[in-house]
Write an enzyme that holds these catalytic residues in place. Structure first.
Site, mmCIF file in Angstrom:
data_model
loop_
_atom_site.group_PDB
_atom_site.id
_atom_site.type_symbol
_atom_site.label_atom_id
_atom_site.label_comp_id
_atom_site.label_asym_id
_atom_site.label_seq_id
_atom_site.Cartn_x
_atom_site.Cartn_y
_atom_site.Cartn_z
ATOM 1 N N LYS A 131 0.832 -1.205 0.000
ATOM 2 C CA LYS A 131 0.000 0.000 0.000
ATOM 3 C C LYS A 131 0.868 1.257 0.000
ATOM 4 C CE LYS A 131 -3.508 2.731 0.293
ATOM 5 N NZ LYS A 131 -4.472 2.741 1.390
ATOM 6 N N CYS A 163 -3.741 9.545 2.419
ATOM 7 C CA CYS A 163 -2.893 8.467 1.885
ATOM 8 C C CYS A 163 -1.631 9.005 1.217
ATOM 9 C CB CYS A 163 -3.696 7.617 0.893
ATOM 10 S SG CYS A 163 -4.954 6.587 1.661
#
Length: 378
Positions: free
Chosen positions: A174, A228
């Site tokens: 990720k 993010c």
């Protein structure tokens, strides 16, 4: 389970406390059918999915306190055999840290009594209700058995492929995805600064370059925001500070872009006078949502309010009903609509490419100093 009583009340009433297309309808059906309820207390369950914030500290290390708090809430409820999944974007080793914290609180349990895995979310705000189902998922277990158990759970609703690995690789995957995006956005943002110095239209340039069959340059903007891309690369830098040179430089390039936009605004104020009215079009970190987390647009508004106290600043954000606390306390900032901004501002600063802003008739921009960080009003 949520620590916010307001969120819990809203969910139990079938209301979504943030903007996400399609979520409200699904939530209302689930609540009405008795399939979903919210609480401020951790319940007993067969499976727990931990999806909490993982911000970074001033030194750009990961703050795992929210994960630890969730682990502390889960630990007393366990009897053995439960599946505990960490979805929060985390640095390598965070899932193992969560498991160790749970077991430390429960010395009567052993590592073999729990199934612990990391399954990072991989969705785009604004498309969550589609991508939650269709995107491939990475599932990393502390054990093979944990990974397989998590795979079975996610296959209840995922039509994409569920890919199995270990927890540390899943965590790094990720971070890698978001760092890849960050590095490529940094290239576009650096190009925009260079092109401004050389008198070149960066959006025309990128459009021309992208006609090459192996070139796909992203679009520049006022910086990078969200929970993010603006955060995750720092976790890699923190894990390997000497080796992550390109990733660090990309982060620094994107973090510097709001200051560059501020410089353009200050130039416009020198032209119009320090008491001019400036309309900042958009505060969210991306188009057509209300999420302000790590938003470069919000950062620009905060810094401008402080550095230009004489200016009247109109914050135009159609997806919120009140200013965030950081702006509400500034006496020279007010929340405004599009018509008010176009009617009274001398300087228009396009920060977020919301659909409402794209729909503005270009003729209404005449007579304004326009600073377009997204290239939609060219």
């Amino acid at each position: 389970m949520d620590v916010s009583a307001g969120n819990v009340e809203a969910i139990n009433d079938g209301q979504v406390p943030f903007v996400e297309p399609g979520l409200r309808e699904v939530l209302q059906r689930a609540v009405a059918a008795g399939m979903l309820s919210a609480s401020t207390q951790t319940p007993s369950a067969d499976a727990y999915i931990v999806a909490v914030p993982t911000p970074f500290t001033e030194g750009h290390s990961a703050d795992l306190s929210y994960i630890e708090a969730a682990a502390d809430g889960i630990a007393p409820k366990l009897t053995g055999g439960e599946l505990v999944i960490l979805e929060s974007t985390s640095p390598p080793g965070a899932t193992e840290h969560m498991a160790e914290r749970i077991l430390k609180a429960r010395p009567d349990l052993s590592a073999g009594d729990l199934l612990v895995a990391h399954c990072p979310e991989r969705v785009l705000p604004g498309r969550i209700m589609v991508e939650m189902i269709t995107n491939d998922r990475i599932v990393g277990g502390l054990t093979v058995e944990a990974a397989q158990a998590a795979k079975v759970l996610y296959e209840n609703f995922c039509t994409g492929e569920v890919l199995l690995t270990d927890a540390k690789t899943a965590e790094m995957a990720k971070l890698t995805e978001n760092s890849f995006r960050d590095v490529n956005i940094a290239f576009a943002n650096e190009l925009s600064v260079i092109c401004d110095q050389l008198g070149i239209d960066v959006w025309e340039l990128i459009g021309l370059a992208n006609h090459h069959p192996r070139v796909n340059i992203l679009q520049p903007g006022p910086g990078v925001g969200g929970h993010c891309i603006a955060v995750d690369p720092w976790f890699i830098v923190d894990a390997a500070p000497e080796a992550a040179r390109l990733i660090r430089t990309a982060r620094e390039t994107n973090d510097a872009k709001p200051e560059w936009v501020l410089g353009r605004i200050e130039q416009a104020l020198e032209h119009h006078g320090r008491e001019a009215t400036v309309a900042l079009m958009g505060l969210a970190f991306k188009a057509d949502i209300d999420d302000l987390r790590e938003s470069p647009s919000l950062s620009i508004a905060e810094r401008l309010a402080e550095r230009a106290p004489e200016a009247r600043i109109l914050a135009v954000e159609p997806h919120i009903e009140e200013l965030p606390k950081s702006l509400a306390q500034a006496s020279n900032v007010s929340l405004a609509g599009i018509d008010q901004a176009l009617g009274s501002a001398q300087v228009l600063v396009l920060l977020v490419d919301h659909g409402q802003f794209k729909a503005i008739d270009p003729a209404r921009l005449a007579g304004h100093t326009v600073i377009d960080s997204r290239g939609i009003w060219r």
